[in-house]
Design a protein around this motif. Structure first.
Motif, mmCIF file in Angstrom:
data_model
loop_
_atom_site.group_PDB
_atom_site.id
_atom_site.type_symbol
_atom_site.label_atom_id
_atom_site.label_comp_id
_atom_site.label_asym_id
_atom_site.label_seq_id
_atom_site.Cartn_x
_atom_site.Cartn_y
_atom_site.Cartn_z
ATOM 1 N N ALA A 208 1.055 -1.225 -0.121
ATOM 2 C CA ALA A 208 0.135 -0.067 0.028
ATOM 3 C C ALA A 208 0.850 1.325 0.015
ATOM 4 C CB ALA A 208 -0.928 0.071 1.247
ATOM 5 N N LEU A 209 2.028 1.160 0.932
ATOM 6 C CA LEU A 209 2.917 2.622 0.963
ATOM 7 C C LEU A 209 3.553 2.715 -0.461
ATOM 8 C CD1 LEU A 209 4.200 1.966 4.497
ATOM 9 C CD2 LEU A 209 2.358 3.641 3.681
ATOM 10 N N GLY B 55 -16.665 -2.438 0.316
ATOM 11 C CA GLY B 55 -17.224 -3.724 0.633
ATOM 12 C C GLY B 55 -16.088 -4.931 0.619
ATOM 13 N N LEU B 56 -14.951 -4.347 0.188
ATOM 14 C CA LEU B 56 -13.753 -5.458 0.411
ATOM 15 C C LEU B 56 -12.758 -5.329 1.503
ATOM 16 C CD1 LEU B 56 -12.943 -5.889 -3.570
ATOM 17 C CD2 LEU B 56 -14.117 -7.421 -2.057
ATOM 18 N N GLY B 57 -13.057 -4.234 2.328
ATOM 19 C CA GLY B 57 -12.356 -3.867 3.448
ATOM 20 C C GLY B 57 -11.172 -2.898 3.059
ATOM 21 N N ILE B 58 -11.196 -1.986 1.933
ATOM 22 C CA ILE B 58 -10.125 -1.466 1.557
ATOM 23 C C ILE B 58 -10.925 0.017 1.189
ATOM 24 C CG2 ILE B 58 -8.673 -3.297 1.299
ATOM 25 C CD1 ILE B 58 -9.064 -2.784 -1.742
ATOM 26 N N LEU B 59 -10.112 0.896 0.750
ATOM 27 C CA LEU B 59 -10.540 1.974 0.113
ATOM 28 C C LEU B 59 -10.146 2.470 -1.242
ATOM 29 C CD1 LEU B 59 -8.296 4.604 0.270
ATOM 30 C CD2 LEU B 59 -8.680 4.482 2.253
ATOM 31 N N ALA B 60 -10.697 3.320 -2.145
ATOM 32 C CA ALA B 60 -10.135 3.394 -3.301
ATOM 33 C C ALA B 60 -9.174 4.374 -3.380
ATOM 34 C CB ALA B 60 -11.338 4.059 -4.269
ATOM 35 N N ALA B 61 -7.820 3.839 -3.271
ATOM 36 C CA ALA B 61 -6.812 4.561 -2.888
ATOM 37 C C ALA B 61 -5.823 4.958 -4.187
ATOM 38 C CB ALA B 61 -5.818 4.116 -1.844
ATOM 39 N N ALA B 62 -6.350 4.752 -5.328
ATOM 40 C CA ALA B 62 -5.505 5.043 -6.478
ATOM 41 C C ALA B 62 -6.057 6.215 -7.360
ATOM 42 C CB ALA B 62 -5.556 3.720 -7.232
ATOM 43 N N GLY B 63 -6.544 6.883 -6.826
ATOM 44 C CA GLY B 63 -6.845 8.350 -7.368
ATOM 45 C C GLY B 63 -8.355 8.980 -7.246
ATOM 46 N N ALA B 64 -9.034 7.940 -6.854
ATOM 47 C CA ALA B 64 -10.709 8.178 -6.968
ATOM 48 C C ALA B 64 -10.925 9.280 -5.824
ATOM 49 C CB ALA B 64 -11.428 7.095 -6.472
#
Length: 243
Positions: free
Chosen positions: A77-78, A132-141
Motif C-alpha cells: 500500500a505504501l 465492501g472488500l475492506g479497503i478504500l479506493a486509494a488509486a486516485g478516486a
C-alpha cells in the motif's frame, strides 16, 4: 498474441491505441498489466501522441485482480502500486481518451478517471466498491472523482456504494457522450485533437492539471506559444480563410 501479454500497444502516425487484454477476467488489473502499462507510458513519454485506451471484449476493466490484492500488505500500500501508475497515466503529455464499455469498477474506474476524456457505451458502469472488500479506493478516486463529478456524487459512489450507469455518468459530466460504437467515437475525438497545436495542448494540459490558481504560469505558457512558428502559421491561415 501470447496469453502473458496483458496490454496491446498500437502506434499509429498520430496516436497510440492501448488495449487492456485480459477479456476472460474482465480485464482485471494485475501486476503484469501494471508493469506493461508502465512500459506503454514510457513509450508514449518518449514520443508523445494522444492516446485511446480501451478494454478488449465486453468490459473496460472490472477492477484489480482480487486474488493478488488479497495478498498485498502494508508495504504494498505504501508503495502506491496502482496509484503511481494511474498518476503517470494522468500526467501523459497529450490528451488521453478512455473508451469504456461494460464494467469500469475499482481500479478500472480509477484508470478511466485518470484519462482526460471518457466515452461510454450504454452498457458502461462506473463504481468503486472497495469498502465492501475492506479497503478504500486509494488509486486516485479520492482526488480525481470529486473534481470530475462534484463532491456530492463522489461521496455517493465512494461512501454510498452507488454505481453510475452510462446515463448517470453522462449527466454527472464523467463521460462526454454515450454511443454504441465507443471506440470509433473515441477516435473521432482524437481526430479533432490532432488537428490542434501539440505544444498548445501539452501546455494546456499541464496548466489544467496544476493545483490551485496559477495565472503567472498561464502567462509564461502563453509567452512560449506566442513565439512559435506554429502559432504564426495557424493564425495567418485563419485570417486568410476569413478573407
Amino acid at each position: 498474441m501470447s496469453d502473458a501479454q496483458t496490454v496491446e500497444v498500437e502506434e499509429r502516425d498520430d496516436r497510440f491505441v492501448i488495449t487492456l487484454n485480459r477479456p476472460a477476467r474482465r480485464n482485471a488489473i494485475n501486476a503484469a498489466m501494471i508493469a506493461e502499462l508502465h512500459d506503454a507510458c514510457a513509450r508514449i513519454e518518449r514520443d508523445p501522441k494522444p492516446v485511446v485506451l480501451v478494454g478488449r471484449g465486453d468490459d473496460f476493466a472490472g477492477g484489480a485482480d482480487i486474488a493478488e490484492l488479497r495478498d498485498r500488505r502494508r508495504e504494498d500500500a505504501l508503495a502506491g502500486i496502482n496509484r503511481s501508475l494511474f498518476d503517470r497515466v494522468a500526467s501523459l503529455p497529450l490528451p488521453t481518451v478512455a473508451a469504456v464499455s461494460g464494467y469500469a469498477l475499482g481500479g478500472g474506474a480509477e484508470l478511466s478517471y485518470a484519462c482526460d476524456i471518457r466515452i461510454a457505451t450504454p452498457t458502461a458502469v462506473f463504481g468503486n466498491p472497495e469498502p465492501g472488500l475492506g479497503i478504500l479506493a486509494a488509486a486516485g478516486a479520492s482526488y480525481r472523482l470529486p473534481s470530475l463529478v462534484g463532491t456530492s456524487v463522489a461521496k455517493q459512489v465512494l461512501l454510498g456504494g452507488r454505481s453510475l450507469d452510462a446515463e448517470a455518468a453522462q449527466q454527472a459530466g464523467l463521460v462526454l457522450v454515450v454511443v454504441d460504437d465507443h471506440v470509433s467515437a473515441a477516435h473521432r475525438v482524437v481526430d479533432r485533437i490532432v488537428r490542434q497545436s501539440p505544444l498548445a495542448l501539452r501546455l494546456t494540459k499541464t496548466i489544467l492539471n496544476a493545483p490551485g490558481a496559477h495565472s503567472w504560469a498561464d502567462d509564461i505558457a502563453q509567452a512560449v506559444l506566442f513565439e512559435t512558428e506554429d502559432k504564426q502559421e495557424r493564425m495567418t491561415a485563419f485570417l486568410e480563410r476569413k478573407r
